[in-house]
Design a protein around this motif. Sequence first.
Motif, PDB file in Angstrom:
ATOM      1  N   ARG A 670       0.826  -1.208   0.000  1.00 24.75           N
ATOM      2  CA  ARG A 670       0.000   0.000   0.000  1.00 24.75           C
ATOM      3  C   ARG A 670       0.862   1.261   0.000  1.00 24.75           C
ATOM      4  O   ARG A 670       0.608   2.204  -0.765  1.00 24.75           O
ATOM      5  CB  ARG A 670      -0.927  -0.020   1.220  1.00 24.75           C
ATOM      6  N   ASN A 671       1.893   1.276   0.830  1.00 24.17           N
ATOM      7  CA  ASN A 671       2.738   2.467   0.918  1.00 24.17           C
ATOM      8  C   ASN A 671       3.652   2.624  -0.289  1.00 24.17           C
ATOM      9  O   ASN A 671       3.973   3.754  -0.681  1.00 24.17           O
ATOM     10  CB  ASN A 671       3.532   2.442   2.227  1.00 24.17           C
ATOM     11  N   THR A 672       4.060   1.519  -0.893  1.00 25.21           N
ATOM     12  CA  THR A 672       4.826   1.597  -2.135  1.00 25.21           C
ATOM     13  C   THR A 672       3.998   2.271  -3.221  1.00 25.21           C
ATOM     14  O   THR A 672       4.473   3.178  -3.929  1.00 25.21           O
ATOM     15  CB  THR A 672       5.243   0.188  -2.592  1.00 25.21           C
ATOM     16  N   LYS A 674       1.436   4.224  -2.839  1.00 24.90           N
ATOM     17  CA  LYS A 674       1.155   5.611  -2.477  1.00 24.90           C
ATOM     18  C   LYS A 674       2.329   6.518  -2.840  1.00 24.90           C
ATOM     19  O   LYS A 674       2.153   7.600  -3.414  1.00 24.90           O
ATOM     20  CB  LYS A 674       0.857   5.690  -0.980  1.00 24.90           C
ATOM     21  N   LEU A 675       3.552   6.081  -2.514  1.00 23.97           N
ATOM     22  CA  LEU A 675       4.737   6.895  -2.782  1.00 23.97           C
ATOM     23  C   LEU A 675       5.040   6.992  -4.275  1.00 23.97           C
ATOM     24  O   LEU A 675       5.333   8.075  -4.794  1.00 23.97           O
ATOM     25  CB  LEU A 675       5.940   6.307  -2.042  1.00 23.97           C
ATOM     26  N   ALA A 766       8.901   2.937   1.981  1.00 25.12           N
ATOM     27  CA  ALA A 766       7.605   2.267   2.141  1.00 25.12           C
ATOM     28  C   ALA A 766       7.631   1.295   3.317  1.00 25.12           C
ATOM     29  O   ALA A 766       6.650   1.183   4.069  1.00 25.12           O
ATOM     30  CB  ALA A 766       7.228   1.531   0.858  1.00 25.12           C
ATOM     31  N   ASP A 769       7.395   3.396   6.466  1.00 26.53           N
ATOM     32  CA  ASP A 769       6.044   3.932   6.633  1.00 26.53           C
ATOM     33  C   ASP A 769       5.070   2.830   7.057  1.00 26.53           C
ATOM     34  O   ASP A 769       4.179   3.048   7.899  1.00 26.53           O
ATOM     35  CB  ASP A 769       5.562   4.582   5.335  1.00 26.53           C
ATOM     36  N   ALA A 770       5.247   1.636   6.477  1.00 28.51           N
ATOM     37  CA  ALA A 770       4.363   0.522   6.826  1.00 28.51           C
ATOM     38  C   ALA A 770       4.564   0.110   8.278  1.00 28.51           C
ATOM     39  O   ALA A 770       3.601  -0.214   8.987  1.00 28.51           O
ATOM     40  CB  ALA A 770       4.625  -0.662   5.896  1.00 28.51           C
ATOM     41  N   GLU A 773       2.831   2.703  10.368  1.00 28.64           N
ATOM     42  CA  GLU A 773       1.384   2.626  10.182  1.00 28.64           C
ATOM     43  C   GLU A 773       0.801   1.460  10.981  1.00 28.64           C
ATOM     44  O   GLU A 773      -0.215   1.609  11.687  1.00 28.64           O
ATOM     45  CB  GLU A 773       1.035   2.475   8.702  1.00 28.64           C
TER      46      GLU A 773
END
Length: 908
Positions: A670-672, A674-675, A766, A769-770, A773
């Motif tokens: 998800r964060n990959t 998003k970035l 990512a 961030d994961a 999160e």
Amino acid sequence: MPANKSGPVPRKKKGRRGRLVAITVVLLLVAGIGFGAFWGVSTVRASFPQTTGSLKVPGLTNPVDVTRDANGIPQIYADTDEDLFRAQGYVQAQDRFWEMDVRRHMTAGRLSEMFGKSQVKADSFLRTMGWHRVAQKEYDTKLSPGTKKYLQAYSAGVNAYLKDHEGSALSLEYAALDFQNDYKPEEWTPVDSVAWLKAMAWDLRGNMQEEIDRSLMTSRFTPAQINQLYPAYPYKRNKPIVEGGSVDSATKQFKPGAAAANSAPAGAAGAAAGYQSQLSSLSKTLDKVPALLGPNGNGIGSNSWVVSGAHTTTGKPLLANDPHLAPQMPSLWYQMGLHCRTTSPKCNYDVSGFTFSGMPGVVIGHNQDVSWGMTNLGADVTDLYLEKVNANGYLYDNRQRPFVTRKETIKVAGGESREITVRSTNNGPIVSDRDGELAGVGKDAPVGNAAPDRGDGYAVSLRWTALNPGKSMDAVFELDRAKDWTDFRKAAGHFEVPSQNLIYADTKGNIGYQAPGQIPVRGKGDGGFDGTYPAPGWDPKYQWTGYIPQKSLPYEYNPKRGYIVTANQAVTDEKYPYLLTKDWGYGSRSQRINDLIQSKIKDGGKVSTDDMQAFQKDNSSEIARLLTPYLTKIDIKDKYVRDAQQLLEGWDFTQEPDSAAAAYFNAVWRNTLKLAFGNKMPKELRPEGQCLTVRPADETGPADENDKYVRECGERAGDTAQPDGGDRWYEVVRGILDDPNNAWWKTEDRPGRPGDKNRDQLLAHAMADARYELTSKLGKNIDNWSWGRLHQMFLKNQTLGTDGPGILQGLFNRGPWNVGGGEAAVDATGWNAAGGYNVTWVPSMRMVVNLADLDKSRWINLTGASGHAYDAHYYDQTDKWAKGELLPWAYSEDAVKKAGKDTLTLSP
């Protein structure tokens, strides 16, 4: 919240005493919120169906028996077709009339009559499309006399129930609705049933959302970048449904297995990029239209496959199906059997399976001879057209043409009626009229020199095959009484919308596949018109020129490989001479099913019913298999992040509810996204509430210290935002994964924080961030993480359970369940990576049909037979569904009697 594989969290009490205690507590709460009424247990139970004894139903010619099993699933036995469908209407009204009533108001654009002014915008859009008007035309001019007779009998059964029930005796929701207005249900009509097929077609309409999204992307991305985000289908890696085959150039007949013709799909030369438009307002309007089947787009689909007896332990075919639709309460599907005591010319049916409340017949299932399943074909059956309009009409072929207009009055509960004017061009209704903001649609659309003067902007019209009257209702009954492959293909020929992949097996051992549907043939336009972008409505070169002949549509019958898989992948190879769509699902699920079957039958192995059931619960992640080796090789210095990274070492890529590795990987994915992509999207595609400081959309070139930044917040509903993380994004990432310096891996420098310069920096970003999160969502201790705690399914009543007062939502909703599976897995508990981890679509039912012994078939529904809150069968199948279990599916009269718990006789 503890990890849980099999049930809601927290667990609900079981048993009659537990239910009554729960009811009493809830009712005391309701009594205290100021509605001025007290719901006793008798009010809650008033709508529960009578399932034993006898009842009078006017119009029956002979008694009809309704036998229900331990799960409340009804099997109906009658002596005539009319009695059978009259009883079906009565029984479905017993269990699900609220659902039926809401559904018919939705399809008719009359939700405001029930729920007030909040639904006016949705009603206006639905009236503009005119689903109910088209359904009326179908009933008047297209359907066979037999189908009309069945629809009339079904309606009479519903109305017989309505005659003796009102208010809370119909459903608890009506007691709640009485607090707000004096709404009373009107009689059911045959057109109410037919119109439901339009709702099906709308939610399965193909690539309309992609057409809008591509247009919206033009404010931020170049045409080349947009093409990178919509890569070509990977034919060499993911097999199409039909392998080989061609269309005879003289007869237009499709020939399965023949050498493919050396021709490219008509109109596939390229996108009409010169006619891109910023359609953000239309997208917002579409978000408000009720999506009863689920969020439209890449995620909505299904799995089905059939294995011939040569490869099964039974010696006859096994057929599996699990449609992927929105999780809702009650489930969209309704299980039942329709049986003539003796099949004869006056009583033709002995069929069992899944149908929709409010529609007679069985949609998916089997009869005594054949079985069938469906998945969404995904054909592109919609086109948006830019229209040059003025007060008097629209421009077409260098001439001004008058609109076709009609007035529509929308009645509003508790308010004044609203009148709208619907304007249509030769392409269809002008959908941009339904939102004041849409007056500006097309203001900035780049168009060619031959385009007419823009003026105040182009309007937008919709051409859609479902707005043509058709015979799909005929097809339902024809499937129900089909005896063989010939009957099946004839029925498929009438299944015009929605266009579905139809899979087949029979008790004689044959298997097959047919692609049906009314699928347009497009004009060539300028440089290729392939339906991927809005087209110029004023130019005749962009008109539809007809429809693909039914005889030219792909099919297979007893293919040599001995099995057929349909899971929304490409139907044929790229040499098929007609354009079906440019926006297939990318084949992640379908290829996994192919691989599972192949691994079982290699070296002479056989597939069992248990194997078919196990395949349905396969939750392996293809993107994890692809991306994890890159993640584990990155040197992470931060021990806090490194601890999470170690979860991925040795992980087998399965997504079980209790898997910490699956939770972490999906957060990294998800964060990959998003970035690399999400933060670069225009605000119209980012999820609501996600606010970023970005350069204005019209700024180009590298960023520098002189750039000005603006604050932009996302505008898209979370379940349709981008990047959604589906298998299209698997292909996007696959295409750049071995290019560590690709521009998509780079993020902008910000004050005090340099941007990512390459792939490994972005992936490390990512992963960090994961980690943070999941710490906020699941806690610091990674040993307590689980995918199920992150990935939860909520079952919501689609009216009072979503927009009603909080205490009413508690009455009608259930959950959450911690579930496994994931996006583009075979166990497709879908989630939108841009919007969050909660489940947005699910296998809404599962079935495995055993053609050697139909009584050994198995099935499960997402919720239960009942639509009544606190009824024993409101969600009694959900725990088993969550664990991947299936119920025995009794079919023969002896098996039904053995499984039966209650019998109700309906008498003339």
